[in-house]
Motif scaffolding. Structure first.
Motif, mmCIF file in Angstrom:
data_model
loop_
_atom_site.group_PDB
_atom_site.id
_atom_site.type_symbol
_atom_site.label_atom_id
_atom_site.label_comp_id
_atom_site.label_asym_id
_atom_site.label_seq_id
_atom_site.Cartn_x
_atom_site.Cartn_y
_atom_site.Cartn_z
ATOM 1 N N ILE A 58 46.924 43.057 31.507
ATOM 2 C CA ILE A 58 45.690 42.575 32.129
ATOM 3 C C ILE A 58 45.460 43.276 33.464
ATOM 4 C CG2 ILE A 58 45.742 40.304 31.015
ATOM 5 C CD1 ILE A 58 46.850 39.189 33.691
ATOM 6 N N LYS A 59 44.176 43.446 33.795
ATOM 7 C CA LYS A 59 43.829 44.053 35.076
ATOM 8 C C LYS A 59 44.044 43.014 36.169
ATOM 9 C CE LYS A 59 40.200 46.642 35.190
ATOM 10 N NZ LYS A 59 38.794 47.108 35.231
ATOM 11 N N VAL A 60 44.812 43.381 37.187
ATOM 12 C CA VAL A 60 45.096 42.466 38.295
ATOM 13 C C VAL A 60 44.420 42.894 39.587
ATOM 14 C CG1 VAL A 60 47.245 41.571 37.324
ATOM 15 C CG2 VAL A 60 47.305 43.591 38.804
ATOM 16 N N ALA A 61 43.938 44.151 39.655
ATOM 17 C CA ALA A 61 43.257 44.628 40.860
ATOM 18 C C ALA A 61 42.472 45.888 40.524
ATOM 19 C CB ALA A 61 44.266 44.942 41.963
ATOM 20 N N MET A 78 48.904 44.785 34.938
ATOM 21 C CA MET A 78 50.220 44.167 34.798
ATOM 22 C C MET A 78 50.468 44.003 33.306
ATOM 23 S SD MET A 78 52.832 43.038 36.493
ATOM 24 C CE MET A 78 52.138 42.987 38.123
ATOM 25 N N LEU A 100 54.037 47.356 35.780
ATOM 26 C CA LEU A 100 52.638 47.637 36.076
ATOM 27 C C LEU A 100 52.347 49.113 35.941
ATOM 28 C CD1 LEU A 100 52.397 48.835 39.283
ATOM 29 C CD2 LEU A 100 53.201 46.539 39.679
#
Length: 184
Positions: A58-61, A78, A100
């Motif tokens: 998943i995209k975290v930033a 991540m 990551l």
């Protein structure tokens, strides 16, 4: 004030001493001085799923300009991706790729990866290897360094050769074959 800090530091050390003695190291596996290093070759498949109801990455930033970039420069993901024995997602699970990766190229699709391959099967159960390096994701074959490990792979070093077997340009999902050579 300096004397107060010194007193606090000494008291902290005294308090911490019993805690450090609670972890005896004499039962941990140790390599004998005369034991030769081992070279291990591993092959497994990395399943990176970024779409659907249950993604494994998943995209975290991201930066303010990531969506404008053709390479998604600045996106950070991540991952907790399954590692399988074969390329079929339903083949035997041998571990997890946990860590990551981020889009690090402005003009090429390249990732910076910090990933632990944690194994859950056979003699490698509970051991892991750590990968850290550039992944030129659009290259048919790429090499990345193995920089460490745990368990049977303690003090590991080596390299991973990755080859994308399947990539869905619409979803971003991928299956990547890894051949890893580890010296430990």
């Amino acid at each position: 004030m300096a004397k107060l800090c010194l007193v606090f530091f000494i008291i902290s050390l005294v308090i911490a001493m019993p805690w450090t003695q609670a972890f005896p190291l004499d039962n941990w596996p140790q390599r004998h001085k005369d034991q030769k290093e081992t070279v291990t070759n591993l092959q497994f498949y990395f399943h990176d799923t970024v779409s659907g109801k249950n993604p494994s990455a998943i995209k975290v930033a991201q930066s303010a300009d990531t969506e404008k970039s053709p390479t998604l420069f600045g996106a950070i993901m991540m991952a907790d991706d399954p590692l399988t024995q074969g390329p079929d997602p339903n083949s035997k699970l041998v571990g997890r790729a946990q860590g990551l990766y981020g889009s690090a190229g402005q003009s090429e699709v390249c990732l910076i990866m910090a990933m632990n391959f944690a194994f859950i099967d056979g003699i490698y159960n509970g051991s892991s290897i750590s990968l850290l390096g550039k992944n030129s994701a659009m290259s048919p074959v790429r090499e990345m360094p193995i920089v460490g490990g745990t368990g049977l792979f303690r003090l590991a070093r080596g390299y991973a050769i990755a080859k994308t077997l399947w990539f869905d340009i619409t979803t971003g999902d991928a299956i990547v074959g890894y051949n890893v050579t580890v010296v430990h």
